[in-house]
Scaffold this active site. Structure first.
Site, PDB file in Angstrom:
ATOM      1  N   ASN A   1      14.521  -2.668 -17.356  1.00  0.00           N
ATOM      2  CA  ASN A   1      15.009  -3.879 -16.702  1.00  0.00           C
ATOM      3  C   ASN A   1      14.975  -5.005 -17.733  1.00  0.00           C
ATOM      4  O   ASN A   1      13.916  -5.520 -18.057  1.00  0.00           O
ATOM      5  CB  ASN A   1      14.107  -4.209 -15.494  1.00  0.00           C
ATOM      6  CG  ASN A   1      14.497  -5.514 -14.819  1.00  0.00           C
ATOM      7  OD1 ASN A   1      15.538  -6.108 -15.127  1.00  0.00           O
ATOM      8  ND2 ASN A   1      13.661  -5.980 -13.901  1.00  0.00           N
TER       9      ASN A   1
ATOM     10  N   LYS B   1      15.967  -7.938 -17.477  1.00  0.00           N
ATOM     11  CA  LYS B   1      15.823  -9.276 -16.861  1.00  0.00           C
ATOM     12  C   LYS B   1      16.850 -10.229 -17.499  1.00  0.00           C
ATOM     13  O   LYS B   1      17.965  -9.780 -17.774  1.00  0.00           O
ATOM     14  CB  LYS B   1      14.384  -9.761 -17.000  1.00  0.00           C
ATOM     15  CG  LYS B   1      13.402  -8.727 -16.423  1.00  0.00           C
ATOM     16  CD  LYS B   1      11.999  -9.202 -16.299  1.00  0.00           C
ATOM     17  CE  LYS B   1      11.135  -8.094 -15.690  1.00  0.00           C
ATOM     18  NZ  LYS B   1       9.741  -8.499 -15.499  1.00  0.00           N
TER      19      LYS B   1
ATOM     20  N   HIS C   1      13.368  -7.242  -6.459  1.00  0.00           N
ATOM     21  CA  HIS C   1      12.387  -7.467  -7.522  1.00  0.00           C
ATOM     22  C   HIS C   1      11.554  -8.708  -7.178  1.00  0.00           C
ATOM     23  O   HIS C   1      12.079  -9.676  -6.624  1.00  0.00           O
ATOM     24  CB  HIS C   1      13.103  -7.645  -8.871  1.00  0.00           C
ATOM     25  CG  HIS C   1      12.163  -7.574 -10.034  1.00  0.00           C
ATOM     26  ND1 HIS C   1      11.320  -8.616 -10.373  1.00  0.00           N
ATOM     27  CD2 HIS C   1      11.887  -6.569 -10.891  1.00  0.00           C
ATOM     28  CE1 HIS C   1      10.586  -8.245 -11.416  1.00  0.00           C
ATOM     29  NE2 HIS C   1      10.911  -7.004 -11.746  1.00  0.00           N
TER      30      HIS C   1
ATOM     31  N   GLU D   1      10.568 -11.044  -8.915  1.00  0.00           N
ATOM     32  CA  GLU D   1      11.067 -12.299  -9.502  1.00  0.00           C
ATOM     33  C   GLU D   1      12.208 -12.883  -8.669  1.00  0.00           C
ATOM     34  O   GLU D   1      12.417 -14.092  -8.655  1.00  0.00           O
ATOM     35  CB  GLU D   1      11.493 -12.050 -10.962  1.00  0.00           C
ATOM     36  CG  GLU D   1      10.264 -11.877 -11.854  1.00  0.00           C
ATOM     37  CD  GLU D   1      10.476 -10.995 -13.067  1.00  0.00           C
ATOM     38  OE1 GLU D   1      11.634 -10.707 -13.413  1.00  0.00           O
ATOM     39  OE2 GLU D   1       9.458 -10.584 -13.666  1.00  0.00           O
TER      40      GLU D   1
ATOM     41  N   GLU E   1       5.641  -2.200  -8.049  1.00  0.00           N
ATOM     42  CA  GLU E   1       5.397  -3.161  -9.124  1.00  0.00           C
ATOM     43  C   GLU E   1       4.443  -4.237  -8.633  1.00  0.00           C
ATOM     44  O   GLU E   1       4.886  -5.266  -8.103  1.00  0.00           O
ATOM     45  CB  GLU E   1       6.717  -3.822  -9.548  1.00  0.00           C
ATOM     46  CG  GLU E   1       7.708  -2.910 -10.219  1.00  0.00           C
ATOM     47  CD  GLU E   1       8.582  -3.659 -11.218  1.00  0.00           C
ATOM     48  OE1 GLU E   1       8.710  -3.187 -12.345  1.00  0.00           O
ATOM     49  OE2 GLU E   1       9.120  -4.730 -10.873  1.00  0.00           O
TER      50      GLU E   1
ATOM     51  N   GLY F   1       4.654  -8.779 -16.500  1.00  0.00           N
ATOM     52  CA  GLY F   1       4.946  -9.896 -17.401  1.00  0.00           C
ATOM     53  C   GLY F   1       3.844 -10.240 -18.390  1.00  0.00           C
ATOM     54  O   GLY F   1       2.764  -9.660 -18.372  1.00  0.00           O
TER      55      GLY F   1
ATOM     56  N   SER G   1       3.694  -3.988 -17.027  1.00  0.00           N
ATOM     57  CA  SER G   1       2.981  -3.843 -18.310  1.00  0.00           C
ATOM     58  C   SER G   1       2.929  -2.407 -18.827  1.00  0.00           C
ATOM     59  O   SER G   1       1.908  -1.976 -19.368  1.00  0.00           O
ATOM     60  CB  SER G   1       1.565  -4.423 -18.212  1.00  0.00           C
ATOM     61  OG  SER G   1       1.617  -5.803 -17.939  1.00  0.00           O
TER      62      SER G   1
HETATM   63  P1  13P Z   1       6.912  -5.882 -17.698  1.00  0.00           P
HETATM   64  O1  13P Z   1       7.085  -4.459 -18.158  1.00  0.00           O
HETATM   65  O2  13P Z   1       7.418  -6.886 -18.695  1.00  0.00           O
HETATM   66  O3  13P Z   1       5.509  -6.167 -17.234  1.00  0.00           O
HETATM   67  O4  13P Z   1       7.864  -6.087 -16.422  1.00  0.00           O
HETATM   68  C1  13P Z   1       7.836  -5.163 -15.401  1.00  0.00           C
HETATM   69  C2  13P Z   1       8.983  -5.419 -14.490  1.00  0.00           C
HETATM   70  O5  13P Z   1       9.013  -6.409 -13.793  1.00  0.00           O
HETATM   71  C3  13P Z   1      10.094  -4.448 -14.504  1.00  0.00           C
HETATM   72  O6  13P Z   1      10.979  -4.677 -13.458  1.00  0.00           O
END
Ligand code: 13P
Length: 255
Positions: free
Chosen positions: A9, A11, A97, A99, A167, A173, A215
């Site tokens: 992803n 983002k 998601h 976010e 997640e 993040g 992570s």
């Molecule tokens: P990270 O791998 O940067 O922690 O993000 C995970 C995530 O939100 C994948 O959708």
């Protein structure tokens, strides 16, 4: 080992089309043929170009969108429908998601987005996850509600096209202290399958695809997949570095 799915992803990254092309080209070049499914989810503005790069070769990498809208077409400024993503080559869409939920996405809109995506033949990666873990295990109820409301009224014949990504928000993040413990991932994965079995059938629950995100990096990927007993990984930061992402793909292939 059964086939795993590894999803990158991206983002809102990278900042330019040039970098996006470089990233997908490096991943394509470095990926050895294997049985696992690899999916890249670039920002939608780069999608067609990424698809073009991937149109040749035997890499088997598929493409997904990071979100979609719940109407097919019309006066919805700024939105993109699942059918539009499909016409440019996307096979998957991430929905719900954390976010996006933080920006106002509701369980109700998630439900509508999933319904339309399934109807249009796009596979759904539904994200669920708690913001914190409490002593009494209330977070299990929270995850249950997220799943049940997201899938409300959806015909279970579509569940074969569903991936649930666990997640936990606290593990996502650069501010996260660490990824979730594999034994807690395993426990949650079993719980998610149980919830799915409740709303469909025992067989569907058992066969459900549950993956983990938060992570994940080269160092913990194999442990999460093997000890966490998940069907794959949803990767943020480490998917933006071709070397790291390929490292994760290769280490999971070698389990
Ligand atoms: P990270 O791998 O940067 O922690 O993000 C995970 C995530 O939100 C994948 O959708």
């Amino acid at each position: 080992m059964a086939k795993k799915i590894i999803i990158g992803n991206w983002k809102m990254n990278p900042a330019s089309l040039k970098e996006a092309i470089l990233l997908v080209s490096s991943i394509k070049k470095g990926k050895a043929a294997d049985k696992n499914e690899i999916v890249l989810c670039p920002p939608s503005v780069y999608l067609s170009d990424v698809v073009k790069i991937l149109s040749s070769g035997k890499h088997g990498i598929k493409i997904g969108a990071q979100d979609c809208f719940y109407e097919e077409k019309g006066a919805f400024t700024g939105e993109v429908s699942p059918i539009m993503f499909k016409t440019v080559g996307a096979k998957y869409v991430i929905i719900g998601h954390s976010e996006r939920r933080a920006l106002g996405e509701t369980n109700e809109s998630i439900n509508k987005k999933i319904k339309l995506s399934f109807k249009k033949g796009i596979k759904v990666i539904l994200c669920v996850g708690e913001s914190e873990r409490d002593e009494t295990g209330q977070y299990f109820r929270f995850i249950e509600t997220q799943i049940k409301s997201a899938l409300l009224g959806i015909n279970k014949s579509y569940f074969k096209d569903l991936i649930i990504a666990y997640e936990p928000i606290w593990a996502i993040g650069k501010n996260a202290q660490k990824s979730c413990d594999p034994k807690d991932i395993k426990e949650m994965s079993l719980f998610i399958k149980k919830v799915l079995a409740e709303i469909s059938s025992r067989e569907i629950g058992l066969k459900a695809t549950v993956i983990y995100g938060g992570s994940v990096d080269v160092k913990n990927a194999t442990q999460i997949v093997s000890e966490g007993e998940v069907d794959g990984l949803l990767i943020g930061r480490a998917s933006l570095d071709a070397k790291k992402f390929l490292g994760i793909i290769n280490s999971v292939s070698s389990i």
